[in-house]
Motif scaffolding. Structure first.
Motif, short mmCIF file in Angstrom:
data_model
loop_
_atom_site.label_atom_id
_atom_site.label_comp_id
_atom_site.label_asym_id
_atom_site.label_seq_id
_atom_site.Cartn_x
_atom_site.Cartn_y
_atom_site.Cartn_z
N ASP A 5 45.22 23.17 40.65
CA ASP A 5 46.32 23.87 41.29
C ASP A 5 46.60 25.20 40.60
OD1 ASP A 5 46.62 21.85 43.09
OD2 ASP A 5 48.11 20.77 41.89
N ILE A 6 46.26 25.29 39.33
CA ILE A 6 46.52 26.50 38.58
C ILE A 6 45.39 27.48 38.83
CG2 ILE A 6 46.88 27.48 36.29
CD1 ILE A 6 48.02 24.87 35.41
N LYS A 7 45.69 28.63 39.38
CA LYS A 7 44.70 29.63 39.72
C LYS A 7 44.85 30.83 38.79
CE LYS A 7 43.47 27.33 43.52
NZ LYS A 7 42.13 26.78 43.77
N SER A 8 43.82 31.61 38.76
CA SER A 8 43.91 32.87 38.03
C SER A 8 44.59 33.91 38.90
CB SER A 8 42.50 33.35 37.65
OG SER A 8 41.77 33.69 38.81
N SER A 9 44.77 35.11 38.37
CA SER A 9 45.44 36.16 39.13
C SER A 9 44.64 36.57 40.36
CB SER A 9 45.67 37.37 38.23
OG SER A 9 44.43 37.84 37.71
N THR A 10 43.35 36.31 40.37
CA THR A 10 42.50 36.65 41.51
C THR A 10 42.42 35.53 42.53
OG1 THR A 10 40.54 35.84 40.34
CG2 THR A 10 41.08 38.17 40.09
N ILE A 12 41.06 32.59 42.05
CA ILE A 12 39.89 31.76 41.79
C ILE A 12 40.28 30.66 40.81
CG2 ILE A 12 37.50 31.75 40.96
CD1 ILE A 12 37.33 34.68 41.63
N SER A 13 39.80 29.46 41.06
CA SER A 13 40.12 28.35 40.16
C SER A 13 39.55 28.61 38.78
CB SER A 13 39.58 27.05 40.73
OG SER A 13 38.16 27.05 40.71
N ARG A 14 40.17 27.98 37.79
CA ARG A 14 39.71 28.18 36.42
C ARG A 14 38.32 27.60 36.20
NH1 ARG A 14 43.91 25.64 32.74
NH2 ARG A 14 44.15 24.22 34.49
N ALA A 15 37.98 26.54 36.92
CA ALA A 15 36.63 25.99 36.80
C ALA A 15 35.59 26.99 37.30
CB ALA A 15 36.53 24.68 37.59
N SER A 16 35.93 27.75 38.34
CA SER A 16 35.01 28.76 38.85
C SER A 16 34.89 29.92 37.87
CB SER A 16 35.48 29.27 40.21
OG SER A 16 35.55 28.20 41.15
N LEU A 17 36.00 30.28 37.22
CA LEU A 17 35.95 31.34 36.22
C LEU A 17 35.10 30.94 35.02
CD1 LEU A 17 39.61 32.69 36.12
CD2 LEU A 17 37.59 33.88 36.95
N ALA A 18 35.03 29.63 34.77
CA ALA A 18 34.26 29.17 33.61
C ALA A 18 32.76 29.41 33.79
CB ALA A 18 34.52 27.67 33.38
N VAL A 19 32.30 29.51 35.04
CA VAL A 19 30.86 29.68 35.29
C VAL A 19 30.35 31.00 34.73
CG1 VAL A 19 29.08 29.86 37.07
CG2 VAL A 19 30.89 28.15 37.28
N ASP A 144 34.22 26.47 42.91
CA ASP A 144 34.30 26.92 44.30
C ASP A 144 32.90 26.92 44.93
OD1 ASP A 144 34.79 28.09 46.70
OD2 ASP A 144 35.85 29.84 45.89
N PRO A 145 32.70 26.20 46.03
CA PRO A 145 31.36 26.14 46.66
C PRO A 145 30.82 27.51 47.04
CG PRO A 145 32.81 24.46 47.57
CD PRO A 145 33.66 25.35 46.73
N ALA A 146 31.72 28.48 47.29
CA ALA A 146 31.25 29.81 47.67
C ALA A 146 30.47 30.48 46.55
CB ALA A 146 32.44 30.68 48.08
N LEU A 147 30.73 30.05 45.30
CA LEU A 147 30.03 30.64 44.17
C LEU A 147 28.66 30.01 43.95
CD1 LEU A 147 32.95 30.89 41.59
CD2 LEU A 147 32.08 32.68 43.10
N LEU A 148 28.40 28.90 44.61
CA LEU A 148 27.13 28.19 44.42
C LEU A 148 26.09 28.70 45.42
CD1 LEU A 148 28.49 24.56 44.02
CD2 LEU A 148 27.84 26.14 42.20
N PRO A 149 24.83 28.68 45.03
CA PRO A 149 23.78 29.09 45.97
C PRO A 149 23.66 28.10 47.12
CG PRO A 149 22.82 28.19 43.96
CD PRO A 149 24.29 28.31 43.72
N ARG A 150 23.06 28.54 48.22
CA ARG A 150 22.88 27.67 49.37
C ARG A 150 21.92 26.53 49.03
NH1 ARG A 150 22.38 32.05 54.36
NH2 ARG A 150 24.46 33.01 54.04
#
Length: 511
Positions: A5-10, A12-19, A144-150
């Motif tokens: 639930d906690i998002k960054s200022s952009t 994007i989830s923190r798990a996605s930022l970790a990538v 975020d699935p959008a950050l993953l390749p197809r």
């Protein structure tokens, strides 16, 4: 799971930022650590990047001040690895980093430091690989699935990763079996550098490791606090027999040691029938083990339902007797150092003794007073502080100075040059400071070693390998290079004029 639930200022989830942070840490690890080692400024830079990434990801949470303190502890340990060059400091500082990580994990779950039990530390340490994998799994599921390749791209990447090691093995086997294939493989390797492949594999693996570490910071893993079973209890008779017999045994031993402690060398030799060196050598580590086992026994009994009316006074007496026994062990250690010199092992043994003594005092102040909370945490932190203080005190220089001063005062020319060389760069300035007072033979051996080991050609030019102790040693050797060379040349001239004409043989050994 991770609090998505906690998002960054952009947004994007923190798990996605970790990538991307993990990928950057993987690239940095390949460039800063794996080819430069831990005793350099590269590891310190990587630790700064890692801790900055962790605090960037968890900045939306309410961080406890202890989590910031553990980061400071970790940076101090990494700084010492770039400041000192003594080999034994590497495992010591890695132990400090492990302690920081375990404490951070425990308190990341909002566990109060006073609620951490003795068994929580080894249990959490043993479960670190499992916690790492679980956090990695949860974090990967929250990206975020959008950050993953197809799916097709993922299939291609997966196939390449699986096929690469098999292709490499079979290619090497075929190259070994056929010269023509070996030539083709060499041509291909010039186009596709194996060094580039090695870098790619290294960065991939370190990125996965970094993502797991960041995931453990995001996910609140459950280290699984260990609850001590209370089914076993000890009554008054059992408590009196166990504690009373041990107190009696310890008391007899302390009475026997009293004469050695206050009687001096003559009493030791007359009473024990041993020389001073034999007395010093015998019993030190046994006494250290006794102190450790006593602490474990007292902790185990405190966790059982024993009769506290008898346990507490007898335990206090036992702690007092163990502290007296440790004073006897310290006397033996000092006698041993006076007879045979100081080594890093003996210095580490002294550190273990100080930690045990501090833990025993902490046991009396917490557990025996009916407040067991905080004992485990205080004991671990005290040990980490001792390790850091030992690093800042430059133990290698202390050992070198003690041994050289002992040899010069006693007039004993038997100086262990081989051991001085193993102490590393931290001991070089001390050796050069006392160089002029050393015997000629020792000067010759040390002069040759320092000239060869710290030649300008062998000095590190990569900034990632920069180490304060190595730089200081290089500077001191450069300032004294003419003197070191002159000593060696003088020994060579004496050898040529005395040994060669008399024996008519070639030069086998100058010093």
């Amino acid at each position: 799971m991770i609090d998505t639930d906690i998002k960054s200022s952009t947004g994007i989830s923190r798990a996605s930022l970790a990538v991307p942070l993990a990928v950057g840490l993987g690239v940095a690890a390949d460039q800063l650590i794996l080819r430069q080692g831990l005793t350099g400024v590269g590891f310190l830079c990587w630790m700064v990047i890692l801790l900055a990434s962790v605090h960037f990801l968890v900045r939306s949470e309410k961080e406890s001040r202890w989590q910031i303190y553990w980061s400071v502890f970790a940076l101090a340990a990494a700084f010492l690895l770039s400041y000192r060059a003594t080999p034994v400091l590497v495992p010591m500082m890695l132990l400090v980093l492990l302690g920081c990580g375990v404490n951070w994990l425990l308190q990341h779950r909002a566990i109060n430091s006073r609620s951490i039990s003795v068994l929580d530390y080894p249990w959490t340490t043993l479960r670190l690989p499992l916690l790492f994998l679980l956090s990695l799994r949860y974090a990967a599921g929250d990206v975020d699935p959008a950050l993953l390749p197809r799916s097709r791209v993922r299939g291609v990447i997966k196939g390449l990763l699986l096929a690469a090691p098999m292709l490499l093995v079979f290619a090497l086997l075929f190259a070994s079996a056929d010269a023509r294939f070996d030539g083709y493989l060499s041509t291909v390797s010039q186009v596709f550098s194996f060094m580039a492949v090695e870098h790619l594999i290294t960065m991939t693996l370190m990125s996965i490791v970094a993502f797991g570490l960041l995931a453990m910071a995001l996910h609140k893993p459950d280290p699984g606090q260990v609850e001590v079973s209370q089914t076993l209890s000890l009554g008054r008779e059992e408590t009196l027999i166990i504690m009373g017999s041990l107190v009696l045994l310890f008391l007899v031993f302390v009475v026997l040691q009293a004469g050695y402690l206050f009687g001096g060398q003559s009493i030791i030799e007359q009473t024990s029938g041993l020389t001073l060196a034999e007395y010093a050598r015998r019993g030190f580590f046994e006494m250290l083990v006794v102190a450790g086992l006593t602490l474990m026994l007292l902790l185990a009994m405190s966790g059982l339902r024993c009769d506290l009316r008898y346990y507490r006074p007898l335990a206090a007496i036992m702690v007092l007797l163990v502290l007296i026994i440790m004073i006897s062990a310290l006397q033996r250690l000092l006698l041993y150092v006076d007879a045979f010199g100081l080594t890093m092992d003996r210095l580490l043994a002294l550190g273990v003794m100080l930690w045990l003594a501090g833990s025993l005092v902490g046991f009396v102040m917490t557990v025996l007073r009916g407040c067991p909370q905080g004992f485990a945490f205080g004991s671990v932190v005290f040990g980490m502080i001792l390790l850091l203080v030992a690093g800042f005190m430059n133990p290698a220089a202390w050992v070198a100075k003690t041994n050289l001063e002992r040899a010069l005062v006693s007039g004993d020319n038997q100086i262990d040059v081989t051991y001085l060389r193993r102490l590393g760069a931290d001991a070089v300035p001390v050796v050069l400071t006392m160089f002029d007072d050393l015997p000629d033979q020792v000067q010759c051996e040390l002069g040759r070693f320092l000239t060869e080991a710290w030649s300008v050609e062998q000095s590190a030019t990569d900034w990632r390998q920069w180490n304060a102790s190595r730089v200081a040693a290089q500077r001191q050797v450069d300032l004294n290079r003419d003197k070191l060379r002159r000593v060696f040349d003088q020994q060579l001239d004496e050898f040529m004029t005395s040994v060669i004409p008399r024996q008519g043989v070639g030069i086998f050994k100058v010093c």
